[in-house]
Design an enzyme around this catalytic site. Structure first.
Site, PDB file in Angstrom:
ATOM      1  N   ALA A 257       0.836  -1.200   0.000  1.00 54.14           N
ATOM      2  CA  ALA A 257       0.000   0.000   0.000  1.00 54.14           C
ATOM      3  C   ALA A 257       0.868   1.246   0.000  1.00 54.14           C
ATOM      4  O   ALA A 257       1.877   1.306   0.704  1.00 54.14           O
ATOM      5  CB  ALA A 257      -0.918   0.019   1.220  1.00 54.14           C
ATOM      6  N   ASP A 258       0.467   2.210  -0.798  1.00 54.99           N
ATOM      7  CA  ASP A 258       1.105   3.512  -0.734  1.00 54.99           C
ATOM      8  C   ASP A 258       0.374   4.426   0.247  1.00 54.99           C
ATOM      9  O   ASP A 258       0.961   5.355   0.783  1.00 54.99           O
ATOM     10  CB  ASP A 258       1.137   4.145  -2.120  1.00 54.99           C
ATOM     11  N   ARG A 259      -0.903   4.139   0.473  1.00 54.64           N
ATOM     12  CA  ARG A 259      -1.659   4.898   1.469  1.00 54.64           C
ATOM     13  C   ARG A 259      -2.921   4.124   1.836  1.00 54.64           C
ATOM     14  O   ARG A 259      -3.671   3.679   0.968  1.00 54.64           O
ATOM     15  CB  ARG A 259      -2.034   6.270   0.912  1.00 54.64           C
TER      16      ARG A 259
END
Length: 395
Positions: A257-259
């Site tokens: 996940a990036d965010r």
């Protein structure tokens, strides 16, 4: 077991593996300024949300160690640090690890006790506080990754009653291993842990178009570590689930996940959302592996996540080492070729957002978060202080 290293650091020196040269060549760039780090991140010579944050933090630490700050008063020193960090923040806006690291570094610099110190001593204290915090971010990331691997493997083992006689297979997207972190990895870290516990039957990795992090990087890591694995194109995932889910005991799609925002919506490499839809249709668990540094409680839903768009040429051109007539790869020769009509319009978002209703579990270094009876993710147990702060703001 030996693992690849994307980042090599000792105080005053930072080496970053140029991932654009993989899998054919291991070359490290020396990164010693914020500008060099920005270019390294922006050009994707380093990528992966945790690794981006670490490179940005450590590059500025190296810069400060070698006298990059000419300010003298405490106020000017702190202002200099903050301006350099704000500059680095713009290198990859979608990945929240970077902004979280920057907030921690700013806080560490401001919190340094400098009362009664002369300007030279105060400056040194502030710089030392920054450098120590940057090094702590590197150290903690490795610990967090191994914890994510343990928690994720334990949850999957429980879901499928996995044993050495009844192993499970998984699919992963993009690159989330040692090349995307300080080591071990997040989603790929779970796969590593399953393999080390003799619970993994097979790992499938997507090519991850258009930048091919899966084919260039993940497949390289899997082969490097001897993990049984197969590369597929992004468009083959549905067929894989439909034809081989039962026979290969495919239990989960595991992504990084990036965010991750407050309701569990998750921004990750483009193509993740499609995999989540396919997984739900075929009864395959969808797991997000993310350190708590990737969780953004300030943003309520995925609709507010800024999605970076990248160059059109990533879709219309491709480059790589030249393959000789006999099938050998000549790393001394590279070629860039057109794979589409260069006049065609292009839409090239780097990420997409997977809604929380398609996610079965979010694995952090502090434990696995699953949806409650109300169908919502609750991060209050893994992030009690940050959660309380957000709730307080809403009152």
């Amino acid at each position: 077991m030996a693992t690849l290293q994307a980042i090599k650091y000792s105080r005053g020196k930072l080496l970053v593996l140029d991932q654009l040269r993989l899998p054919h060549e291991n070359h490290y760039d020396e990164v010693s300024t914020a500008e060099e780090a920005f270019d390294c991140i922006r050009s994707m010579r380093v990528r992966g949300a945790p690794a981006i944050a670490i490179v940005a933090a450590l590059a500025h630490a190296v810069e400060l160690h070698h006298g990059g700050c000419t300010a003298t008063t405490p106020e000017e020193v702190i202002s200099h640090i903050e301006s350099r960090l704000d500059y680095l923040k713009e290198s990859r806006p979608t990945a929240v690890d970077l902004s979280n690291a920057i907030a921690l570094l700013k806080e560490a610099s401001k919190a340094t006790r400098i009362e009664g110190l002369a300007h030279p001593e105060a400056k040194e204290a502030i710089l030392n506080a920054y450098i120590a915090k940057a090094e702590k971010i590197l150290e903690e990331d490795l610990h967090n990754n191994t914890s994510i691997g343990a928690h994720g493997a334990a949850w999957l083992q429980q879901q499928y009653n996995a044993t050495p006689d009844r192993k499970i297979s998984v699919l992963t997207h993009c690159n989330t291993g040692s090349l995307a972190t300080s080591g071990h990895g997040t989603a790929l870290g779970i796969i590593r842990t399953l393999h080390s516990q003799n619970l993994l039957q097979h790992a499938y990795c997507t090519e991850t178009r258009p930048y091919n992090q899966g084919s260039r990087l993940t497949s390289y890591e899997l082969v490097f570590e001897g993990i049984p694995s197969t590369l597929i194109t992004d468009s083959m995932a549905g067929a894989l689930f439909n034809l081989h889910r039962e026979r290969m005991n495919i239990g989960a799609v595991i992504v990084g996940a990036d965010r991750v925002v407050r309701n569990g919506d998750t921004a990750n490499k483009i193509g993740t959302y499609a995999l989540a839809v396919l997984a739900r249709h075929h009864g395959v668990k969808f797991v997000v592996a993310a350190p708590t540094t990737s969780i953004d409680l300030e943003t309520e839903t995925g609709k507010s996540i800024e999605i970076e768009e990248r160059k059109r040429e990533e879709l219309t051109q491709i480059s790589g080492a030249v393959v000789n007539a006999d099938g050998t790869v000549d790393t001394s020769k590279t070629a860039r070729v057109a794979i589409a009509d260069q006049r065609i319009g292009v839409w090239n978002p780097a990420f997409d957002v997977t809604p929380n209703e398609l996610i079965d579990a979010i694995v952090t270094e502090k434990g696995t978060v699953v949806k409650g009876a109300d169908g919502k993710f609750d991060f209050s147990q893994v992030l009690p202080e940050r959660w309380a702060a957000v709730v307080a703001k809403q009152m």
